[in-house]
Design a protein around this motif. Sequence first.
Motif, PDB file in Angstrom:
ATOM      1  N   UNK A  21       0.866  -1.147  -0.162  1.00  9.46           N
ATOM      2  CA  UNK A  21      -0.047   0.155  -0.123  1.00  9.46           C
ATOM      3  C   UNK A  21       0.725   1.219  -0.060  1.00  9.46           C
ATOM      4  N   UNK A  22       1.965   1.381   0.587  1.00  7.30           N
ATOM      5  CA  UNK A  22       2.994   2.391   0.558  1.00  7.30           C
ATOM      6  C   UNK A  22       3.365   2.390  -0.994  1.00  7.30           C
ATOM      7  N   UNK A  23       3.773   1.715  -1.604  1.00 10.70           N
ATOM      8  CA  UNK A  23       3.902   1.512  -3.172  1.00 10.70           C
ATOM      9  C   UNK A  23       2.694   2.284  -3.900  1.00 10.70           C
ATOM     10  N   UNK A  24       1.464   1.928  -3.604  1.00  6.73           N
ATOM     11  CA  UNK A  24       0.255   2.523  -4.059  1.00  6.73           C
ATOM     12  C   UNK A  24       0.240   3.961  -3.786  1.00  6.73           C
ATOM     13  N   UNK A  25       0.478   4.307  -2.695  1.00  3.26           N
ATOM     14  CA  UNK A  25       0.192   5.591  -2.232  1.00  3.26           C
ATOM     15  C   UNK A  25       1.187   6.499  -3.088  1.00  3.26           C
ATOM     16  N   UNK A  26       2.770   6.187  -3.002  1.00  2.00           N
ATOM     17  CA  UNK A  26       3.671   6.943  -3.565  1.00  2.00           C
ATOM     18  C   UNK A  26       3.411   7.209  -5.048  1.00  2.00           C
ATOM     19  N   UNK A  27       2.959   5.854  -5.636  1.00  2.00           N
ATOM     20  CA  UNK A  27       2.807   6.140  -7.201  1.00  2.00           C
ATOM     21  C   UNK A  27       1.471   7.167  -7.478  1.00  2.00           C
ATOM     22  N   UNK A  28       0.481   7.021  -6.391  1.00  2.00           N
ATOM     23  CA  UNK A  28      -0.688   7.825  -6.661  1.00  2.00           C
ATOM     24  C   UNK A  28      -0.305   9.327  -6.484  1.00  2.00           C
ATOM     25  N   UNK A  29       0.723   9.626  -5.642  1.00  2.00           N
ATOM     26  CA  UNK A  29       1.233  10.789  -5.110  1.00  2.00           C
ATOM     27  C   UNK A  29       1.879  11.413  -6.329  1.00  2.00           C
ATOM     28  N   UNK A  30       2.809  10.589  -6.786  1.00  2.00           N
ATOM     29  CA  UNK A  30       3.692  10.846  -7.805  1.00  2.00           C
ATOM     30  C   UNK A  30       2.619  11.327  -9.235  1.00  2.00           C
ATOM     31  N   UNK A  31       2.015  10.492  -9.292  1.00  4.85           N
ATOM     32  CA  UNK A  31       1.029  10.802 -10.434  1.00  4.85           C
ATOM     33  C   UNK A  31       0.416  12.050 -10.195  1.00  4.85           C
ATOM     34  N   UNK A  32      -0.365  12.231  -9.151  1.00  6.96           N
ATOM     35  CA  UNK A  32      -1.159  13.298  -8.721  1.00  6.96           C
ATOM     36  C   UNK A  32      -0.393  14.658  -8.947  1.00  6.96           C
ATOM     37  N   UNK A  33       0.769  14.533  -8.414  1.00  2.00           N
ATOM     38  CA  UNK A  33       1.738  15.454  -8.323  1.00  2.00           C
ATOM     39  C   UNK A  33       2.068  16.076  -9.806  1.00  2.00           C
ATOM     40  N   UNK A  34       2.537  15.060 -10.386  1.00  2.00           N
ATOM     41  CA  UNK A  34       3.152  15.346 -12.150  1.00  2.00           C
ATOM     42  C   UNK A  34       1.974  16.058 -12.767  1.00  2.00           C
ATOM     43  N   UNK A  35       0.858  15.442 -12.598  1.00  2.00           N
ATOM     44  CA  UNK A  35      -0.443  15.895 -13.244  1.00  2.00           C
ATOM     45  C   UNK A  35      -0.896  17.210 -12.720  1.00  2.00           C
ATOM     46  N   UNK A  36      -0.836  17.712 -11.385  1.00  2.00           N
ATOM     47  CA  UNK A  36      -1.107  18.662 -10.906  1.00  2.00           C
ATOM     48  C   UNK A  36      -0.262  20.028 -11.386  1.00  2.00           C
ATOM     49  N   UNK A  37       1.019  19.716 -11.536  1.00  3.92           N
ATOM     50  CA  UNK A  37       2.086  20.809 -11.841  1.00  3.92           C
ATOM     51  C   UNK A  37       2.015  20.935 -13.432  1.00  3.92           C
ATOM     52  N   UNK A  38       1.791  19.975 -14.245  1.00  2.76           N
ATOM     53  CA  UNK A  38       1.430  19.960 -15.527  1.00  2.76           C
ATOM     54  C   UNK A  38       0.469  20.656 -15.874  1.00  2.76           C
ATOM     55  N   UNK A  39      -0.789  20.493 -15.217  1.00  8.14           N
ATOM     56  CA  UNK A  39      -1.793  21.361 -15.471  1.00  8.14           C
ATOM     57  C   UNK A  39      -1.801  22.810 -15.097  1.00  8.14           C
TER      58      UNK A  39
END
Length: 612
Positions: A21-39
Amino acid sequence: MKLESFYSNLSIKYKFIIFYFSIILVLALLFGTFSYYNSRKYVFNSANRANSDKVKQITTSIDYLRKDIYDVSTIICLTPSIQKFLRNSKNLHHATDFNNDSQELIDYIIASKSYISLIIIYNAQGFPVYYKSSDMSSGAKSLNSANEAAIYKKACALSGKPLWLNINNHNQVLIEDNKSPKIAECRVIKDIYTMNNMGLIVICVNEREITKLFSNNIKKGENISIFDNHHVVLSFGNQMVANTPITSTLKKDGNTDYGYFVKKLAGKDMLISYSTSALNDWIVFDSIPAAQLLKEINSIKSFSIIVVIACIIVTLPLTLLISSYLTAPIKRLLVSMKQFQQGSFDERVEIKYDDEIGKLGAGYNRMVSNVKDLINNVYVLQIKEREAELNALQAQINPHFLYNTLDTIYWKAEKQGQEELGEMVYSLSRLFRLSLNRGKEFTLVSSEKELIEHYLKLQKVRFKDKLNYALLFDDEVMDYILPKLILQPFVENAILHGLESKKMGGFISISGKKEKNSLSFSIEDNGKGMDEATLQKLLSLEPDDDSNGPIMRSGYAVKNVIERLNIYFGKDYRLNIFSKVESGTRIEIIIPAQKFLTNEEVSHDQTPYRGR
């Protein structure tokens, strides 16, 4: 540390779940952060393009207005009737009317240029000689006060170029009763013939006339500000920008033409677009809160959180199933190990797969089998040791038989007057007794000294005058203990290798003394000595060496002493051998000083044997 300890003590199953679940959390945070800053970048770029067009349009309109005001002021300054009026107004200290031509010109300008709200003309002495207002503002201040004098001085320094000012509640200059905030152009009036300063013209524009250029396009929270090189000329909208030195940021960036940047103002990130005036001294800024632009993309954060929660809910049962499947073989192994600890030596675990856990189980099975075999072997060995102990008890009769036989020989020699023979028998008897040492490994220094003394007496009978010796033991070392027979092999080696082949014989000195917490023993002879090769051969002999001869026999004894010293003292002893061909050999043995051991560990037999 507590959290680390808690995690380390968890079962592998729960460690796997937490890790997954830590892996899932880290991946989701990375994806969200990447998407947020690109947007965020996309939104900023889009807003900047729109704002830049707006700012450029505003800049163009303001430049047109400023140029128009500049042209109007130029017309007034160059009008001959006004030039003549100012030349003749040296003694005039108050406002008055111009002649008809001049008055009509100014009336026409104010009527045609509706954005002009006030015109003031000063003479060279700083007194307002003409005043015309269209917004009910009244009263012109002279230029002799401090603030107004500073303005006049700056205008003079510009030599006819315009000086722009804010006239508002925070900067009450030039006008006694100002009815509305204004932007004023101040220009020095020069005599067209002499080019000397002959007055000052002030043309004011109400701020609301300028804000009409862009007020319809301003969003909530947005601000339009106009800066010159020193301060705010005009600010409309969000007032938090008005007192911020934004121009310093542009200078640091090295680009003052146009662009955008993000700056924190009053605790809020602001997207600021800017464009520089073609006249190169005004910069128009459009600032809008970044949060206002990012409202639409803030949903990405919420979406990322929802995705993480959904992933956890959906994958939790699957994760539990997989972790249980992976850890089941380990649990079976733990159960088997507990049974093994309780004495079940026939334990085995079933090996289904050849993965790491399977190899671990196979290793465990081999270990159990080896332990079982080892236990069986130890049990058999214990039985053999018991048998050996019985045999040893039976063999104890033999030393007594030997002692009794030597006792009989000794008494017969005494009766027949064979004193030398009797002494030899006595020394041999003591030598045997002290060597056996009642089966104990440690003996007193005094007993070891006596053993060496009897050994040398027997060798003296053989070598006669070729062998001389001295025993130099300090009295204080006699009650200390040492392993039995660690000095005698070196004494024997000195006789066999150092003195036996020497025609004139030699001398052996054996000494013992205490140095701090150690016992130091020395065996020194003046025999033939040894070269390095012979010394190494003496120290490296193996028990299965087929060679024969005195050097081999004594070599085994010396090696036995070294091995025993290693066993008893480890690194706490020193053995030094110094030898030189034809110069003799010196051996030093240094061991820890030990004095008190139980009766079972050391023999105290010191009574000379004289028979029963």
